[in-house]
Design a protein around this motif. Structure first.
Motif, PDB file in Angstrom:
ATOM      1  N   ARG A  58       0.840  -1.186   0.000  1.00 29.63           N
ATOM      2  CA  ARG A  58       0.000   0.000   0.000  1.00 29.63           C
ATOM      3  C   ARG A  58       0.878   1.239   0.000  1.00 29.63           C
ATOM      4  O   ARG A  58       1.931   1.265   0.647  1.00 29.63           O
ATOM      5  CB  ARG A  58      -0.929   0.011   1.221  1.00 29.63           C
ATOM      6  CG  ARG A  58      -2.049  -1.029   1.132  1.00 29.63           C
ATOM      7  CD  ARG A  58      -2.815  -1.116   2.421  1.00 29.63           C
ATOM      8  NE  ARG A  58      -3.980  -1.986   2.297  1.00 29.63           N
ATOM      9  CZ  ARG A  58      -4.700  -2.419   3.316  1.00 29.63           C
ATOM     10  NH1 ARG A  58      -4.378  -2.047   4.545  1.00 29.63           N
ATOM     11  NH2 ARG A  58      -5.747  -3.190   3.123  1.00 29.63           N
ATOM     12  N   LYS A  90      -2.272   9.136   6.459  1.00 32.80           N
ATOM     13  CA  LYS A  90      -2.340   8.998   5.004  1.00 32.80           C
ATOM     14  C   LYS A  90      -2.078  10.364   4.365  1.00 32.80           C
ATOM     15  O   LYS A  90      -2.196  11.407   5.001  1.00 32.80           O
ATOM     16  CB  LYS A  90      -3.711   8.471   4.559  1.00 32.80           C
ATOM     17  CG  LYS A  90      -4.197   7.231   5.308  1.00 32.80           C
ATOM     18  CD  LYS A  90      -3.243   6.068   5.213  1.00 32.80           C
ATOM     19  CE  LYS A  90      -3.766   4.880   6.021  1.00 32.80           C
ATOM     20  NZ  LYS A  90      -2.763   3.810   6.164  1.00 32.80           N
ATOM     21  N   ASP A 117      -0.400   4.771  -8.104  1.00 34.35           N
ATOM     22  CA  ASP A 117      -0.604   3.768  -7.052  1.00 34.35           C
ATOM     23  C   ASP A 117      -1.358   4.313  -5.851  1.00 34.35           C
ATOM     24  O   ASP A 117      -1.073   3.935  -4.701  1.00 34.35           O
ATOM     25  CB  ASP A 117       0.736   3.171  -6.612  1.00 34.35           C
ATOM     26  CG  ASP A 117       1.441   2.442  -7.741  1.00 34.35           C
ATOM     27  OD1 ASP A 117       0.744   1.749  -8.512  1.00 34.35           O
ATOM     28  OD2 ASP A 117       2.671   2.565  -7.869  1.00 34.35           O
ATOM     29  N   ASP A 119      -4.082   4.371  -3.149  1.00 33.72           N
ATOM     30  CA  ASP A 119      -4.859   3.292  -2.552  1.00 33.72           C
ATOM     31  C   ASP A 119      -6.356   3.516  -2.718  1.00 33.72           C
ATOM     32  O   ASP A 119      -7.147   2.568  -2.654  1.00 33.72           O
ATOM     33  CB  ASP A 119      -4.539   3.174  -1.057  1.00 33.72           C
ATOM     34  CG  ASP A 119      -3.093   2.785  -0.809  1.00 33.72           C
ATOM     35  OD1 ASP A 119      -2.532   2.032  -1.627  1.00 33.72           O
ATOM     36  OD2 ASP A 119      -2.521   3.237   0.199  1.00 33.72           O
ATOM     37  N   ALA A 309     -10.366   1.421   1.335  1.00 32.81           N
ATOM     38  CA  ALA A 309      -8.979   1.189   0.931  1.00 32.81           C
ATOM     39  C   ALA A 309      -8.172   0.437   1.976  1.00 32.81           C
ATOM     40  O   ALA A 309      -7.245  -0.304   1.631  1.00 32.81           O
ATOM     41  CB  ALA A 309      -8.303   2.528   0.621  1.00 32.81           C
ATOM     42  N   TYR A 310      -8.525   0.602   3.254  1.00 25.19           N
ATOM     43  CA  TYR A 310      -7.687   0.046   4.320  1.00 25.19           C
ATOM     44  C   TYR A 310      -8.454  -0.870   5.275  1.00 25.19           C
ATOM     45  O   TYR A 310      -7.959  -1.180   6.363  1.00 25.19           O
ATOM     46  CB  TYR A 310      -7.037   1.192   5.107  1.00 25.19           C
ATOM     47  CG  TYR A 310      -6.246   2.126   4.221  1.00 25.19           C
ATOM     48  CD1 TYR A 310      -5.042   1.730   3.639  1.00 25.19           C
ATOM     49  CD2 TYR A 310      -6.725   3.404   3.930  1.00 25.19           C
ATOM     50  CE1 TYR A 310      -4.339   2.577   2.810  1.00 25.19           C
ATOM     51  CE2 TYR A 310      -6.014   4.262   3.101  1.00 25.19           C
ATOM     52  CZ  TYR A 310      -4.825   3.842   2.543  1.00 25.19           C
ATOM     53  OH  TYR A 310      -4.121   4.692   1.716  1.00 25.19           O
TER      54      TYR A 310
END
Length: 341
Positions: A58, A90, A117, A119, A309-310
């Protein structure tokens, strides 16, 4: 500079244990995690973000797609996003699509974020076709939309009830006794501008005061177009005693042009904005407006993209209803005062 091996040696654990602690993965006892934490503090160790990204697969980056970077509306959105992302360690990358002229060009900016890239991606996209959003969401699931509503993506789209905001604007001016009400909308290809305009027009009709189509001008949310729209309204030389503007930026331009033309605000014409951005309260005169919860909307969307995303479970706050903020740019019309007397 301390390395992960130094941390492992001081904590008396393996390098793999330190890596799992940094990645937030399971398999580490509370005692070992405490020892690693204390060793990192003692050595003033700061994890290398690139190395951590390689280990977790990630980037810890969320992309933010914006149709423009100008104006306080987008600034409020960015502030709310950045604040929420920072709480969860983040970061963000911005794609500014201000020069795009088609859905295809808009979506090229989304590709820019995906290719870096990210996330997940937040899109402030009131003008992109829903069909294109559905395709984008299918190909890239961690995608959340701000200031855009559709039942097809109800869990990934966050907006204000702009139709209700338009109705509130109409009722607020009618309650002040205004009869000849003009309107300068935003660009009606944008969902939010269309919704508030439709609510405004519909509510006037429901209250038995249908708006004269000649007093409806389609504008935009930039200063040059707003100036043209206000002047276009004045050039019609039709009487109006109140003006609803689709944004505070348009209303600010209207205040300047109306008063420059010798029209007193609010004695002759009440002016009502929409958004309640920072400058509304310090305009001359201070601007009455329909306040919308811009930061609540952006916060809700930010938490949802973090959840997707997480694999988090952050609480998604509800988005409040629009509110009428009365300031000095509106007042009761002489017609209302006669009725009351």
């Amino acid at each position: 500079m301390a390395t992960i091996k130094d941390v492992a040696k001081l904590a008396q654990v393996g390098v793999g244990t330190v890596s799992r602690c940094l990645a937030g993965k399971g398999g580490v006892s509370a005692k070992a995690e405490q020892k690693v934490s204390e060793a990192m503090q003692q050595l003033n160790y700061r994890p290398n973000s690139l190395a951590r990204a390689l280990s977790t697969q990630r980037s810890n980056i969320i992309g933010v797609w914006l149709p423009s970077l100008s104006g306080p509306f987008y600034q409020h959105i960015l502030q709310a996003i950045e604040f929420e992302l920072r709480l969860h360690d983040k970061h963000l990358i911005i794609a500014n699509a201000e020069e795009a002229n088609s859905n295809e060009e808009y979506l090229q900016h989304l590709d820019y974020l995906i290719n870096r890239d990210c996330d997940g991606v937040l899109m402030v996209c009131p003008e992109i076709a829903i069909s294109d959003l559905l395709i984008a969401q299918t190909n890239y699931p961690p995608l959340v939309f701000i200031n855009h509503s559709t039942d097809l993506l109800s869990k990934q789209s966050f907006s204000v009830d702009h139709y209700a905001g338009g109705c509130l604007a109409a009722n607020s001016l009618l309650a002040l006794g205004h009869k000849n009400i003009a309107c300068i909308s935003g660009r009606l290809s944008a969902q939010d501008a269309q919704q508030r305009q439709q609510g405004f027009v519909d509510e006037l009709a429901r209250q038995g005061r249908p708006i004269n189509p000649e007093l409806c001008i389609e504008g935009s949310f930039d200063f040059a177009t707003s100036q043209f729209a206000v002047q276009q309204l004045l050039d019609k030389q039709l009487p109006f005693d109140a003006l609803f503007c689709g944004s505070d930026k348009v209303a600010l331009v209207a205040l300047s042009i109306l008063q420059g033309a010798g029209i007193k605000v609010p004695q002759q014409v009440s002016v009502l904005g929409y958004d309640d951005v920072d400058f509304a309260a310090v305009a001359s005169p201070p601007l009455s407006t329909i306040a919308i919860p811009i930061k609540q909307m952006a916060t809700a969307a930010s938490r949802q993209v973090l959840n997707l995303a997480y694999d988090l479970t952050l609480t998604i706050p509800s988005v409040a209803e629009p509110r009428f903020i009365a300031r000095a740019s509106t007042q009761a019309s002489p017609y209302l005062k006669i009725k009351e007397g």
